[in-house]
Design an enzyme around this catalytic site. Structure first.
Site, short mmCIF file in Angstrom:
data_model
loop_
_atom_site.label_atom_id
_atom_site.label_comp_id
_atom_site.label_asym_id
_atom_site.label_seq_id
_atom_site.Cartn_x
_atom_site.Cartn_y
_atom_site.Cartn_z
N PRO A 47 -21.90 6.43 29.59
CA PRO A 47 -22.90 7.44 29.87
C PRO A 47 -23.83 7.08 31.02
O PRO A 47 -24.42 6.00 31.01
CB PRO A 47 -23.68 7.51 28.56
CG PRO A 47 -23.56 6.15 27.98
CD PRO A 47 -22.21 5.64 28.40
N ASP A 86 -26.87 8.83 28.80
CA ASP A 86 -27.71 7.75 28.33
C ASP A 86 -29.15 8.20 28.56
O ASP A 86 -29.52 8.52 29.69
CB ASP A 86 -27.40 6.50 29.16
CG ASP A 86 -27.92 5.24 28.51
OD1 ASP A 86 -28.37 5.31 27.35
OD2 ASP A 86 -27.87 4.18 29.16
N TRP A 527 -29.09 -0.55 25.75
CA TRP A 527 -27.68 -0.95 25.85
C TRP A 527 -27.01 -0.96 24.49
O TRP A 527 -25.79 -0.84 24.40
CB TRP A 527 -27.56 -2.34 26.49
CG TRP A 527 -27.90 -2.28 27.93
CD1 TRP A 527 -29.08 -2.65 28.51
CD2 TRP A 527 -27.09 -1.78 28.98
NE1 TRP A 527 -29.04 -2.41 29.85
CE2 TRP A 527 -27.84 -1.89 30.18
CE3 TRP A 527 -25.80 -1.25 29.03
CZ2 TRP A 527 -27.33 -1.47 31.41
CZ3 TRP A 527 -25.30 -0.85 30.26
CH2 TRP A 527 -26.06 -0.97 31.43
N GLN A 563 -21.52 -3.46 35.28
CA GLN A 563 -21.52 -3.22 33.84
C GLN A 563 -20.93 -4.38 33.04
O GLN A 563 -20.83 -4.31 31.82
CB GLN A 563 -20.73 -1.95 33.52
CG GLN A 563 -21.36 -0.69 34.07
CD GLN A 563 -22.73 -0.44 33.49
OE1 GLN A 563 -23.01 -0.78 32.34
NE2 GLN A 563 -23.61 0.15 34.29
N TRP A 567 -22.57 -2.53 29.86
CA TRP A 567 -21.84 -1.72 28.90
C TRP A 567 -20.58 -2.41 28.39
O TRP A 567 -20.25 -2.34 27.22
CB TRP A 567 -21.49 -0.38 29.56
CG TRP A 567 -21.03 0.66 28.61
CD1 TRP A 567 -21.67 1.10 27.49
CD2 TRP A 567 -19.81 1.42 28.71
NE1 TRP A 567 -20.93 2.10 26.89
CE2 TRP A 567 -19.79 2.31 27.62
CE3 TRP A 567 -18.75 1.44 29.63
CZ2 TRP A 567 -18.75 3.21 27.41
CZ3 TRP A 567 -17.72 2.34 29.42
CH2 TRP A 567 -17.73 3.21 28.32
N LYS A 600 -26.29 -4.03 51.35
CA LYS A 600 -26.56 -3.21 50.18
C LYS A 600 -27.19 -1.88 50.61
O LYS A 600 -28.02 -1.86 51.52
CB LYS A 600 -27.56 -3.97 49.31
CG LYS A 600 -27.40 -3.71 47.84
CD LYS A 600 -28.32 -4.62 47.06
CE LYS A 600 -27.91 -4.65 45.61
NZ LYS A 600 -28.36 -5.84 44.92
N LYS A 603 -32.67 2.84 49.72
CA LYS A 603 -33.42 3.95 50.29
C LYS A 603 -34.32 3.47 51.42
O LYS A 603 -34.47 4.13 52.43
CB LYS A 603 -34.26 4.63 49.21
CG LYS A 603 -33.47 5.63 48.41
CD LYS A 603 -34.35 6.33 47.39
CE LYS A 603 -33.49 6.89 46.27
NZ LYS A 603 -34.12 6.83 44.97
#
Length: 1045
Positions: A47, A86, A527, A563, A567, A600, A603
């Site tokens: 999610p 999530d 989590w 993850q 997750w 990377k 913004k």
RNA sequence: GGGUCAGUAGCUCAGUUGGUUAGAGCGCGUGCCUUAUAAGCACGAGGUGGGAGGUUCAAUUCCUCCCUGACCCA
């Protein structure tokens, strides 16, 4: 008639048309619901949080998921795809804090927990519409209407059920642990959160001296290194490595220090070693504290032993402040040391700290150092830069801080997790064995409680027993909550039932022995929410028991590498304990997406790639293909738009043009696949059988790769086949045949072959680039419905004929060599040549060559192929060593043997060929040891590579020269036609002005020219007032005028 | 500081159970081909296979150490 793609066709423009088609056709639902529920492939959706904007990194993970799910669907599986969101945790809280301008925990209390959580709930789906649009536009098929949502009461109830399982097994306990702690959040952070906030920090590192109390070492000091001076006021012990060697030294300045022998390099002055100790001998030695403003209640200020002390840096003696470090805490436990906390959880020094009171811990470092210096306790000071964890939203350094927390004791079943991990198919595999495996090896108990507001409440209630000790009970369902509660109806009298704080905090329970119980205040790590999704998404075990049992574990999941500890871990940790099985069988991990320079995306730097822009400009099909095809999925990818354009130009344009070619000529000549009489593959022409063989080889590899979850490899195979084999060889070689087939059977053979190739390519690319695949499939097979509903399960082994593929490879090899000779001798391909010589070494090779003779000759524009058999006198054969064979056989003599083989003369070689072996200089050679090749053909210019040698007759006679001339002339006319946009069927008249010689050549070939260029009248009548085209052909002046009839 | 992965042509990537001329695409230069092709083909320039050792008849491939980068962790 086949529908062609119109002139305005563009890949981005295709999306709306196809989405519309799928919506009307209900294709997605059909693709799931029409499949047999028994034959299912279980996919779990990780999610995302919808309170942040979707980015390009979401597109790659979702593309991977979509490809496998669509592929399995076409394989006949029922692939349910339930979306999920999530919704809990700090990210949501942070957004709300930002919105409302709440700066601290205190602000939140003032604002009110009810209001705060209401705001959180409102904020969850802030960007939901963006997510929905992304999902649509990128053609990610997932059922958003039936999404699971982690904050729903049913979901929470399932999570509670799981928590209670842990609790009942004694695996969920309250403990005191050192955790990374943000002084502003006033909450511990999860490791995941910590990982987001590493910042390079310039910190002091100081060597301080601790005066020894023992009479024997009266003037001696322990030399100790620390990078956190602010923890020194909380010091209660020192620690040395029990097995290391320590020394007492006396320096030139008459200072006496004890430190590790292998760390003597830190000493500034010359010294002599006075005495040596094992670490163990130092245990228990007492020293004077550096600061005295903290009171101690237990014995403190002595040397302890710890294996964790390393000799890589510092002095081999570590200072211990049990409240501020994990090792420190463990030592404190072991030695029953007092726990001093000179800095409180808000990051400020406590009142007792005198001049430091109320000041931030990091900011006090310089003053503390000054004070140490003033007291003569500072040996030396250095600055060093290291990456230090910061709170990812408040940007302040974290403290490692001893705090109460609830833990899931995952360490108790660590071995099982490691064992189960071995059953999981990781792609790429090294992530599973390495990154994830090591993480499991070093498993720590999972700190699952958070002192926050918006999350699944920890379902634990407690009362104080007669000794003032907290006694806990855990609630595992709503029913249990109602049953045990004394005030349930009252709490939810005027509000809808909601398991969240603060309502749940008001629920009072009665314990088994009749005591009133209050809820603990914590919520849990989000989590744990997402890791519970395998069962919580279906409200198991309260509902859907059967479904769950059928669909656990997942056959497949996919997410980004970030993850691994998120997750992937939470699924694994929860699943292993609850169900004694891993939560997933296969997974694909995608790497990070960086900008084109490998930086990377962020913004602030402004290098973020907007997925919507990319899809609008190039189409989702291209973006998807680029993301999974250009570099291996598991590697981090430098996103480069130019490379994406290359993918479009090379692969998609080639495919589309091949399709257009098929449609153009089918319609021109009147071919319809469905209506045509099928020609058995075995009855088709050699080149047709060749491409069909290639096609099936490609399908075989495609299936093999996808079964192994190797998406990149699978689609590269299709990519190369489409461009190299189909377009650049099969179609190009057969252009004339498509225009003028020999007969009806030949026509059907050619067109059916091309059609089948296109159809199979389209099926292979359907999972990756679903829009264009759908468009082409529906055009090719208008009555079949969606390609995504079609079955695609197998290849035809019988049609794979290695011999065909090899002989064509040989033909291509020869063509390649002839072209090279032509270039070197300045002979255009348009100029026909008399003959080509190819020596062969075996009968087999000869026959192979004969079968592709016509293809070769036509391709290179040569009249005849002459094959030279092995025993021909004009071939000069040479031998070269086959190291794979001679290496193991001759060992150290290989170099000598190599020389011998290279010097083989004609007699040696013929003996070897006849007898199968030859003896020379004491060595015996067999056929395996030697590779024969044709080095030269006497009297010819040759060209060769490893496998083949060719010789080209480059002499021109009059006939050849004339023919070359005619071809040049045709070329000029064709160019003119093309440049002036003549249609293929337009007929023309040609009028030529040139010299007599040329005129006679042209008039001798009039019929041929007419046919080639679609000409009805050709002559040398001079037309007045017309604009002739000037050209020169082989340096001869020539003018012509062309008129459309 | 520890772990994982990677480092091959200007760029993006193949390949190698160890076998002696390391490949492709893009880009660049030259030429060619083409009535599906903003395509294609050939030739050319471009590589000390990150560096240093070691094992071996033979290392880009195996081992050790180091350097660089990315990610994860402390």
């Amino acid at each position: 008639m086949y529908k062609n793609l119109d002139d305005k066709f563009s890949l981005p423009g295709l999306a709306d048309e196809m989405l519309d088609f799928w919506a009307k056709d209900d294709t997605f639902n059909k693709s799931v619901n029409e499949k047999d529920p028994k034959k299912h492939f279980t996919f779990y959706e990780g999610p995302p949080t919808a309170n942040g904007l979707p980015g390009i990194h979401h597109v790659i993970a979702r593309t991977v998921k979509d490809i496998i799910c669509r592929y399995k669907t076409m394989q006949g599986y029922r692939v349910n795809r339930k979306a999920g969101w999530d919704t809990h945790g700090l990210p949501v809280e942070v957004e709300v804090e930002k919105q409302l301008g709440l700066k601290s925990r205190h602000d939140i209390y003032e604002f009110g927990a009810i209001n705060f959580n209401e705001e959180c709930k409102k904020s969850i789906f802030k960007y939901l519409s963006q997510w929905e649009i992304l999902t649509q536009k990128m053609a990610y098929w997932i059922n958003l209407d039936d999404a699971y949502v982690t904050f729903h009461n049913e979901y929470i109830e399932s999570v509670w059920w799981a928590l209670k399982k842990f609790f009942d097994a004694g695996l969920m306990v309250k403990g005191f642990k050192i955790l990374p702690f943000c002084p502003i959040c006033e909450s511990p952070l999860s490791s995941h959160e910590v990982a987001q906030g590493y910042v390079d920090l310039k910190d002091p590192s100081v060597y301080v001296t601790f005066k020894i109390k023992n009479e024997e070492y009266k003037d001696t000091e322990f030399l100790v290194w620390t990078t956190t001076p602010w923890t020194l006021p909380s010091n209660v012990a020192l620690c040395v490595n029990p097995t290391s060697d320590y020394v007492l030294i006396n320096t030139k300045k008459d200072e006496k220090f004890i430190l590790s022998e292998s760390r003597l390099s830190v000493v500034k002055d010359e010294y002599e070693i006075v005495k040596r100790f094992k670490g163990t001998e130092l245990e228990g030695m007492e020293y004077e504290p550096l600061f005295s403003f903290m009171e101690v209640e237990k014995k403190a200020y002595y040397v302890t032993l710890g294996d964790f002390v390393t000799l890589d840096d510092g002095t081999g003696i570590v200072h211990i402040a049990p409240a501020y470090g994990e090792d420190d805490y463990n030592i404190g436990q072991k030695y029953d040391l007092p726990v001093l906390q000179a800095v409180y959880r808000d990051g400020l020094f406590v009142k007792a700290a005198g001049k430091y009171a109320g000041r931030n811990f990091k900011e006090c470092d310089p003053d503390l150092i000054l004070e140490l210096k003033a007291n003569g306790r500072l040996y030396k000071k250095e600055m060093f830069t290291h990456s230090y964890p910061h709170c990812w939203r408040h940007k302040v350094p974290l403290m490692y801080y001893a705090t109460d927390s609830w833990f899931v004791k995952t360490t108790t079943y660590k071995d099982k997790m490691i064992e189960m991990n071995k059953q999981i198919n990781w792609n790429p595999p090294e992530f599973g064995s390495g990154r994830f495996g090591n993480w499991l090896e070093e498993n720590k108990d999972w700190a699952i409680s958070r002192n926050r507001f918006w999350g699944t409440p920890l379902p634990v209630w407690y009362y104080l027993d007669d000794d003032g000790k907290e006694v806990y009970e855990c609630v595992g369902s709503i029913e249990e909550l109602k049953k045990k509660s004394t005030n349930f109806d009252e709490v939810y009298k005027d509000i809808p039932f909601d398991l969240h704080k603060p309502y749940i905090d008001n629920i009072k329970l009665v314990s088994e022995n009749g005591k009133e119980m209050k809820r603990v205040t914590e919520v849990i790590d989000c989590w744990f929410d997402s890791g519970s999704m395998p069962f919580a998404q279906y409200h198991y075990p309260f509902e859907n028991k059967e479904w769950f049992e059928e669909n656990y574990p997942a056959d497949f999941i996919a997410e980004g590498v970030d993850q691994t500890r998120g997750w992937f871990y939470s699924l694994h940790a929860i699943g292993t304990f609850l169900f004694d099985k891993p939560a997933y069988k296969n997974l694909i991990v995608n790497g990070l997406i960086l900008d084109k320079l490998g930086k990377k995306m962020s913004k602030s730097v402004g290098n973020v790639v907007n997925p919507f822009d990319m899809m609008d400009k190039h189409g989702a099909d291209v973006l998807r293909w680029y993301l999974v095809g250009n570099s291996p999925i598991g590697k981090s990818k430098n996103f480069n738009e130019d490379e994406m354009v290359d993918v479009k130009n090379k692969f998609f344009d080639t495919l589309i043009n091949t399709y257009k070619f098929f449609v153009l000529y089918s319609n021109m000549i009147g071919f319809d696949y469905t209506a045509s009489e099928k020609v058995d593959v075995n009855e088709r022409q050699e080149i047709d059988r060749w491409i069909i063989s290639k096609l099936n080889s490609v399908k075989k590899k495609y299936f093999e790769n996808l079964e192994g979850y190797e998406i990149t490899k699978a689609i590269r195979v299709v990519h190369d086949f489409t461009i190299d084999e189909l377009s650049n060889w099969f179609v190009r070689r057969n252009r004339k045949r498509f225009r003028y087939p020999e007969n009806e059977a030949d026509k059907n053979s050619a067109y059916q072959t091309l059609f089948e190739c296109l159809r199979e390519i389209v099926k292979m690319i359907a999972p990756v680039s679903p829009f264009i695949a759908e468009k082409l499939y529906c055009n090719l097979l208008p009555n079949e419905g969606s390609v995504h509903l079609s079955e695609f399960t197998n290849f035809d082994e019988a049609n794979i004929v290695n011999e065909l593929e090899e002989q064509m490879a040989m033909a291509q090899e020869i063509v390649y060599l002839v072209r090279a000779v032509r270039v070197k001798n300045n002979l255009k391909v348009r100029q026909p040549l008399r003959q080509l010589l190819v020596p062969v070494l075996s009968e087999e090779e000869k026959n192979r060559l004969l079968r592709v003779k016509d293809i070769i000759l036509e391709e290179i524009n040569v009249k005849e192929l002459k094959i030279l058999e092995g025993d021909s006198d004009i071939i000069v054969k040479k031998a070269k060593p086959n190291f794979k064979s001679i290496g193991p056989k001759f060992g150290k003599d290989v170099k000598q043997v190599q020389k011998i083989i290279l010097s083989f003369d004609k007699a040696d070689i013929s003996e070897l060929q006849k007898a199968g072996k030859v003896e020379k200089e004491g060595f015996t050679f067999t056929n395996d040891d030697v590779e024969l090749f044709t080095e030269n053909i006497e009297g010819w210019i040759v060209e060769s590579n490893n496998a083949v040698t060719i010789a080209l007759d480059t002499k021109l006679d009059k006939e050849l020269a004339d023919e070359g001339f005619v071809r040049e002339f045709i070329n000029r006319v064709q160019n003119y036609r093309k440049n002036n946009d003549f249609e293929v069927n337009d007929k023309i008249s040609i009028f030529v002005k040139t010299n007599d010689e040329i005129n006679s050549i042209l008039s001798n070939n009039t019929e041929f020219i007419k046919k080639e260029v679609g000409c009805e009248k050709m002559g040398n009548k001079i037309l007045e007032g017309k604009e002739y085209i000037n050209t020169d052909i082989n340096d001869v002046y020539c003018e012509f005028y062309i008129e459309k009839i």
